[in-house]
Design an enzyme around this catalytic site. Sequence first.
Site, PDB file in Angstrom:
ATOM      1  N   GLU A 103       0.810  -1.224   0.000  1.00 13.24           N
ATOM      2  CA  GLU A 103       0.000   0.000   0.000  1.00 13.24           C
ATOM      3  C   GLU A 103       0.844   1.276   0.000  1.00 13.24           C
ATOM      4  O   GLU A 103       0.490   2.255  -0.646  1.00 13.24           O
ATOM      5  CB  GLU A 103      -0.983   0.001   1.186  1.00 13.24           C
ATOM      6  CG  GLU A 103      -0.306  -0.165   2.527  1.00 13.24           C
ATOM      7  CD  GLU A 103      -1.206   0.166   3.722  1.00 13.24           C
ATOM      8  OE1 GLU A 103      -1.080  -0.509   4.745  1.00 13.24           O
ATOM      9  OE2 GLU A 103      -2.012   1.099   3.629  1.00 13.24           O
ATOM     10  N   ILE A 126       2.764  -9.863   2.228  1.00 14.80           N
ATOM     11  CA  ILE A 126       2.373 -11.126   2.852  1.00 14.80           C
ATOM     12  C   ILE A 126       0.996 -10.979   3.500  1.00 14.80           C
ATOM     13  O   ILE A 126       0.321 -11.963   3.739  1.00 14.80           O
ATOM     14  CB  ILE A 126       3.408 -11.618   3.906  1.00 14.80           C
ATOM     15  CG1 ILE A 126       3.510 -10.666   5.092  1.00 14.80           C
ATOM     16  CG2 ILE A 126       4.754 -11.879   3.279  1.00 14.80           C
ATOM     17  CD1 ILE A 126       4.158 -11.293   6.316  1.00 14.80           C
ATOM     18  N   ASP A 127       0.589  -9.739   3.772  1.00 15.14           N
ATOM     19  CA  ASP A 127      -0.673  -9.511   4.487  1.00 15.14           C
ATOM     20  C   ASP A 127      -1.913  -9.745   3.620  1.00 15.14           C
ATOM     21  O   ASP A 127      -3.016  -9.858   4.151  1.00 15.14           O
ATOM     22  CB  ASP A 127      -0.731  -8.076   5.023  1.00 15.14           C
ATOM     23  CG  ASP A 127       0.342  -7.811   6.053  1.00 15.14           C
ATOM     24  OD1 ASP A 127       0.877  -8.781   6.614  1.00 15.14           O
ATOM     25  OD2 ASP A 127       0.654  -6.633   6.291  1.00 15.14           O
ATOM     26  N   MET A 169       1.580 -11.998  11.650  1.00 14.17           N
ATOM     27  CA  MET A 169       1.537 -10.627  11.141  1.00 14.17           C
ATOM     28  C   MET A 169       0.150 -10.279  10.604  1.00 14.17           C
ATOM     29  O   MET A 169      -0.653 -11.155  10.306  1.00 14.17           O
ATOM     30  CB  MET A 169       2.602 -10.418  10.078  1.00 14.17           C
ATOM     31  CG  MET A 169       3.978 -10.151  10.677  1.00 14.17           C
ATOM     32  SD  MET A 169       5.181  -9.715   9.420  1.00 14.17           S
ATOM     33  CE  MET A 169       6.576  -9.259  10.480  1.00 14.17           C
TER      34      MET A 169
HETATM   35  O1  F6P Z   1       3.291  -4.840   5.771  1.00 11.14           O
HETATM   36  C1  F6P Z   1       3.728  -6.140   5.935  1.00 11.14           C
HETATM   37  C2  F6P Z   1       4.134  -6.423   7.337  1.00 11.14           C
HETATM   38  O2  F6P Z   1       4.575  -7.716   7.273  1.00 11.14           O
HETATM   39  C3  F6P Z   1       3.053  -6.226   8.424  1.00 11.14           C
HETATM   40  O3  F6P Z   1       2.205  -7.320   8.629  1.00 11.14           O
HETATM   41  C4  F6P Z   1       3.886  -5.949   9.654  1.00 11.14           C
HETATM   42  O4  F6P Z   1       3.178  -5.224  10.625  1.00 11.14           O
HETATM   43  C5  F6P Z   1       4.999  -5.152   9.095  1.00 11.14           C
HETATM   44  O5  F6P Z   1       5.191  -5.614   7.765  1.00 11.14           O
HETATM   45  C6  F6P Z   1       6.264  -5.226   9.902  1.00 11.14           C
HETATM   46  O6  F6P Z   1       7.320  -4.821   9.112  1.00 11.14           O
HETATM   47  P1  F6P Z   1       8.727  -4.268   9.614  1.00 11.14           P
HETATM   48  O7  F6P Z   1       9.061  -4.987  10.867  1.00 11.14           O
HETATM   49  O8  F6P Z   1       9.652  -4.573   8.488  1.00 11.14           O
HETATM   50  O9  F6P Z   1       8.537  -2.800   9.804  1.00 11.14           O
END
Ligand code: F6P
Length: 341
Positions: A103, A126-127, A169
């Site tokens: 996004e 992945i979400d 996640m």
């Molecule tokens: O946006 C994908 C995602 O995997 C979310 O589910 C999670 O909250 C976030 O990334 C965490 O990403 P990072 O630890 O790299 O900031």
Amino acid sequence: MRVGVLTGGGDCPGLNAVIRAVVRKGVAEYGYEFLGFRDGWRGPLENVTSALGIPQVRGILPRGGTVLGSSRTNPFTVEGGVEQIKANLQVNGVDALIAIGGEDTLGVATKLADLEVDVVGVPKTIDNDLGGTDFTFGFDTAVNIATEAIDRLHTTAESHHRVLVVEVMGRHAGWIALHSGIAGGANIILIPEQPFDIEHVCKLVEQRFQLQYAPIIVVAEGAVPAEGDMAMVTGDVDAFGHVRLGGIGDRLAREIEVRTGKEARAVVLGHIQRGGTPTAFDRWLATRFGLHAIEAVHDGDFGKMVALRGTDIVRVDLVEGTGQLKTVSPSLYAEAEVLFG
Ligand code: F6P
């Protein structure tokens, strides 16, 4: 024609498969040249590039992560960021960009497309919470990793008569929790879209013990209790203003222990869900996205994102992917609820 490629946001299994497909088809069918921009929007913003051609994509299909690196850089928070990007595209002789991201990355692409940057988007996360597409690649891999973890946790939970809470996640959408929870036979699935009643959760836990089984609870990191905000946040925010989540699993386990007297432990799967080799499905989807993205560039169909509809790959306006998050509907969640407890 020279095409720039970048990967932004949280990394995701299948990114390399997209890059490979874009380059392989671009070279073979259209005779294009490519340039890699490093670390998401930081690449075109700060002019950090790397060579990208057939030799660089050899052997990367099954590799997790991204050979181009990633970051959550937001050029719209940098003064003169857009002009810098336009200037760097020109300096490098880049005529069009393929942005592979979620996004945030595609949100930037949407705004840049309005500012006359020729960009095509490829949805990744992945979400699985991007609009306009049935699935994003990376999701299937994450679900498989979480399902394997749940399978393993069943046996240890039962040996010790414990509650095991698995935090997966998903900050705004419970897709990973729902799919892995169903596939792994979880007894309770908690998702951000449906605030949970802790009393009800404890009732289901007790019910499960009465059946001589140990309960497995799958909770998405963004899940919240109905009566108030129980989610533990660090207070840190990233360049797109997202709060760094974490801690709901632990908090839930402690609450269950206090309320039911049963021993409860939490397991946080975290970045394990994003690492390593993509599943066959994700390689297939990512490859097809890549093939169709370079075709869109060839057609001059900019401001678009490739998307999966059924088994077809289609093109939709970028804003369709980023305008509204795709969340789990109440009816889909209700379908799984019959298996709880
Ligand atoms: O946006 C994908 C995602 O995997 C979310 O589910 C999670 O909250 C976030 O990334 C965490 O990403 P990072 O630890 O790299 O900031």
